[in-house]
Every structure is written in C-alpha cells, then in structure tokens.
Design a protein around this motif. Structure first.
Motif, PDB file in Angstrom:
ATOM      1  N   ALA A   1     -16.253   1.723  -0.257  1.00 57.34           N
ATOM      2  CA  ALA A   1     -17.055   2.782  -0.878  1.00 57.34           C
ATOM      3  C   ALA A   1     -18.305   2.216  -1.536  1.00 57.34           C
ATOM      4  N   LEU A   2     -18.322   0.913  -1.759  1.00 56.50           N
ATOM      5  CA  LEU A   2     -19.446   0.265  -2.434  1.00 56.50           C
ATOM      6  C   LEU A   2     -20.485  -0.209  -1.432  1.00 56.50           C
ATOM      7  N   PRO A   3     -21.751  -0.313  -1.858  1.00 58.38           N
ATOM      8  CA  PRO A   3     -22.754  -0.919  -0.984  1.00 58.38           C
ATOM      9  C   PRO A   3     -22.388  -2.369  -0.689  1.00 58.38           C
ATOM     10  N   ASN A   4     -22.903  -2.903   0.376  1.00 63.21           N
ATOM     11  CA  ASN A   4     -22.445  -4.186   0.902  1.00 63.21           C
ATOM     12  C   ASN A   4     -22.475  -5.313  -0.132  1.00 63.21           C
ATOM     13  N   LYS A   5     -23.552  -5.412  -0.916  1.00 66.67           N
ATOM     14  CA  LYS A   5     -23.667  -6.508  -1.882  1.00 66.67           C
ATOM     15  C   LYS A   5     -22.553  -6.452  -2.918  1.00 66.67           C
ATOM     16  N   LEU A   6     -22.332  -5.279  -3.513  1.00 72.67           N
ATOM     17  CA  LEU A   6     -21.259  -5.146  -4.499  1.00 72.67           C
ATOM     18  C   LEU A   6     -19.898  -5.353  -3.857  1.00 72.67           C
ATOM     19  N   ASN A   7     -19.732  -4.829  -2.663  1.00 74.33           N
ATOM     20  CA  ASN A   7     -18.484  -4.977  -1.912  1.00 74.33           C
ATOM     21  C   ASN A   7     -18.145  -6.459  -1.731  1.00 74.33           C
ATOM     22  N   GLN A   8     -19.101  -7.224  -1.222  1.00 72.11           N
ATOM     23  CA  GLN A   8     -18.857  -8.633  -0.929  1.00 72.11           C
ATOM     24  C   GLN A   8     -18.643  -9.459  -2.188  1.00 72.11           C
ATOM     25  N   GLU A   9     -19.368  -9.125  -3.258  1.00 70.58           N
ATOM     26  CA  GLU A   9     -19.188  -9.855  -4.517  1.00 70.58           C
ATOM     27  C   GLU A   9     -17.776  -9.646  -5.061  1.00 70.58           C
ATOM     28  N   ARG A  10     -17.300  -8.392  -5.042  1.00 71.00           N
ATOM     29  CA  ARG A  10     -15.964  -8.105  -5.571  1.00 71.00           C
ATOM     30  C   ARG A  10     -14.892  -8.700  -4.674  1.00 71.00           C
ATOM     31  N   ARG A  11     -15.116  -8.647  -3.377  1.00 63.74           N
ATOM     32  CA  ARG A  11     -14.168  -9.213  -2.401  1.00 63.74           C
ATOM     33  C   ARG A  11     -14.029 -10.713  -2.607  1.00 63.74           C
TER      34      ARG A  11
END
Length: 338
Positions: free
Chosen positions: A251-261
């Motif tokens: 649900a998050l944009p790619n940058k936030l998604n990858q940082e949290r992942r």
C-alpha cells in the motif's frame, strides 16, 4: 580533484532539492487551493491531541478534527487524491477509494444516508507542511485511517488501517466484489497448507475475536508471541508468509515500502510468528496475526456473519513517528543541547 568533488556535491544538492520539491509539491498544491476558512480547519498545532487519536468508525460515530471531504470542490478533491497518491502506491490509493465507495453500497442496503456517507472522511495537518521540518497529516473515516509523520527526509506511515464492509458485496451491480480479497485469501492459503501437527500450534484459539485485538489504541506494545515461528514453516510456507507481509507493505509507495521491508529483513524473519483463530474457510469467523520484532499485522473477519473485515499494521516504536521524532530531536543542530 577538489573541483570535481564540489561539482558532485552540487549535483547531489540539486537532486535533493528536486526530490523534496517533488515530494512537497502535492501538499503545496492542495494547501494553496484552500480558502482561509478551510485552512483554519485543516491546519492544527503539531502537538494537538487529535494527532495520536484515530478510529475506523464512521464519521457520525466518532468526531474527528480537520477538513471534511464533502466540503472540497472537485478541483480540491483531485488535488487531495494527488496528495494521497504521493504517500500511497497505486494499489494503496485504489484500495482507499474502493473502501470509501463501499459506504454508497451500505447506503443502498440500509437506506441510511447519514451514517453511510462516502464523503464523510477527514483530512488534518499537524504543523505547517510548507515551513516546518517536522509535521504530520492524516486521512481518516469509516474503515480508512492513514497516518503520516515527516521529520526532515524521513517518513513513517502507521497506524495504517483498511476495512471492508461488506467483505464480499452480496448483491447489486458490484456483486461478488471483495476489496480486501488478497489479504483474506493469502491467509487462508497459508493456514490450509499446514500439517495437522502445525495446525495444533498455529491455531492458538478456537473462537474468533469480535475485533482486532489492538482496536484503536494510540500505543501498542508487542503481544504475546502466538502460533508458529518462521522457522517452523517449510520453505513454501515461509514464502507465503513473506508474501502476506509484502502485500500489506504494498500500500506504500516504493521508497517507503523498500525501507520498511529492509528493516524487517535486517531484524531477521526468524523472529516473525503467524497465528490463526477460528474457521479455515470463508463464511465463518476467522482472524490471523503476523508479528515481528517491530511490527504487528492483524486481520479479522467475524462481524456481520463473517462478512466484515478489519486489517491493521502497527509499528511498536514507529506509530505516529515516535521513533523518527526522537532521532530528529536528538540529531538536529537546532535541537541539540550544547
């Protein structure tokens, strides 16, 4: 060499300016479209108590601060969705709109146009996004709660709640539609792949909860680890569990998604547990939980004859940006105590 270093630093600075200008442009565009009266409703003090108060109830059942969606012009609504798009992925925005649209479905079923209002969603900013280094904002109404905190170049995006009522539209032009289909089906796929021995531990309670356990608490501590640990799953089941986590992050944009992942990966998947409650098929109440060192996912479908889904992602330290705010105030030059 010094000349090239200066050129490189200048180029990096330009990239940073471009990046942050792009990031803030949807915010600026939306805020500049508001009248002074609308701004007075939308802009609140950063420490306003409403910043850490949230709920998934309809607007008539839970009073919210901020600017209501129904008071926006068509142009302002487009700018709001552009703002949401900059803090959500394409699928995240589509999910948000679809959930809002379910209010119209409920209105058709119930005839209640007051309680079931697809325009009763609120937007609030905490602090001044155009001038402050630290600010926050939220978009919330029935079955949607999106909460963002920005501190310099860091962003957090929790608590994040999506719900669906009905979970499956039973009749009408949209019959069969399931807004949170993947969240439910991936959970079923994992629990139904387990052996009898695994099920004995994975199912930690027979009767399903009536609600997500953490409800709408402002602060959530880790729950007792329940169910199976990542190590107790076979390789295909491990992949299935990671797929569930990735779905919620999508649900998050790619940058936030990858940082949290990356944070979750660095913590180690072996610390993650998956637990199940209730039925293992559609039609009867069920619940699942995914918990790691720093996060919690809850899925519940028990209300309205198991046709009413609630999902949430919580960060134990990062909800409402608590972690990045501490770091920011410790490290920012104008906050450091000499």
């Amino acid at each position: 060499m010094k000349k090239y270093s200066i050129i490189i630093l200048g180029f990096v600075s330009i990239l940073c300016i471009v990046f942050f200008s792009f990031r803030d442009k949807p915010v600026e565009s939306f805020l500049n479209s508001l009248s002074e009266t609308q701004k007075a409703k939308a802009l609140l003090d950063f420490n306003h108590e409403a910043k850490t108060e949230w709920h998934f109830f309809p607007g008539t059942m839970y009073e919210r601060e901020g600017l209501v969606f129904s008071d926006l012009s068509e142009d302002q609504r487009e700018k709001l969705f552009a703002l949401l798009q900059s803090y959500l992925s394409k699928s995240g925005l589509e999910k948000t709109k679809a959930i809002m649209g379910l209010e119209a479905v409920l209105r058709e079923f119930s005839g209640d146009s007051v309680l079931r209002n697809p325009e009763n969603y609120h937007l609030a900013f905490y602090g001044d996004p155009l001038n402050d280094d630290v600010w926050a904002w939220s978009f919330e109404g029935h079955h949607v709660s999106l909460n963002y905190t920005i501190a310099g170049d860091k962003v957090t995006a929790t608590p994040r709640f999506f719900g669906s009522n009905p979970a499956r539209i039973p009749s009408g032009p949209r019959e069969g539609e399931r807004v949170l289909k993947e969240e439910e089906d991936l959970g079923f796929a994992l629990i139904n792949s387990m052996s009898e021995e695994q099920l004995e531990k994975a199912i930690f309670r027979e009767e399903s909860y009536r609600e997500i356990v953490t409800i709408n608490k402002s602060v959530v501590d880790p729950l007792d680890p329940v169910g199976l640990s990542f190590e107790e799953l076979n390789s295909k089941q491990q992949d299935a569990l990671i797929k569930i986590i990735d779905l919620y992050l999508s649900a998050l944009p790619n940058k936030l998604n990858q940082e949290r992942r990356k944070v979750i990966q660095d913590e180690g998947f072996d610390h993650i547990h998956f637990g199940w409650v209730g039925a293992k098929e559609l039609g009867s109440a069920h619940y699942y939980r995914v918990q790691g060192l720093s996060f919690l996912i809850e899925f519940d479908n028990s209300q309205n004859g198991a046709n009413h889904v609630h999902t949430v992602w919580r960060d134990f330290e990062g909800d409402f940006g608590r972690d990045i705010l501490v770091e920011h105030y410790l490290n920012s030059p104008h906050h450091v105590v000499q």
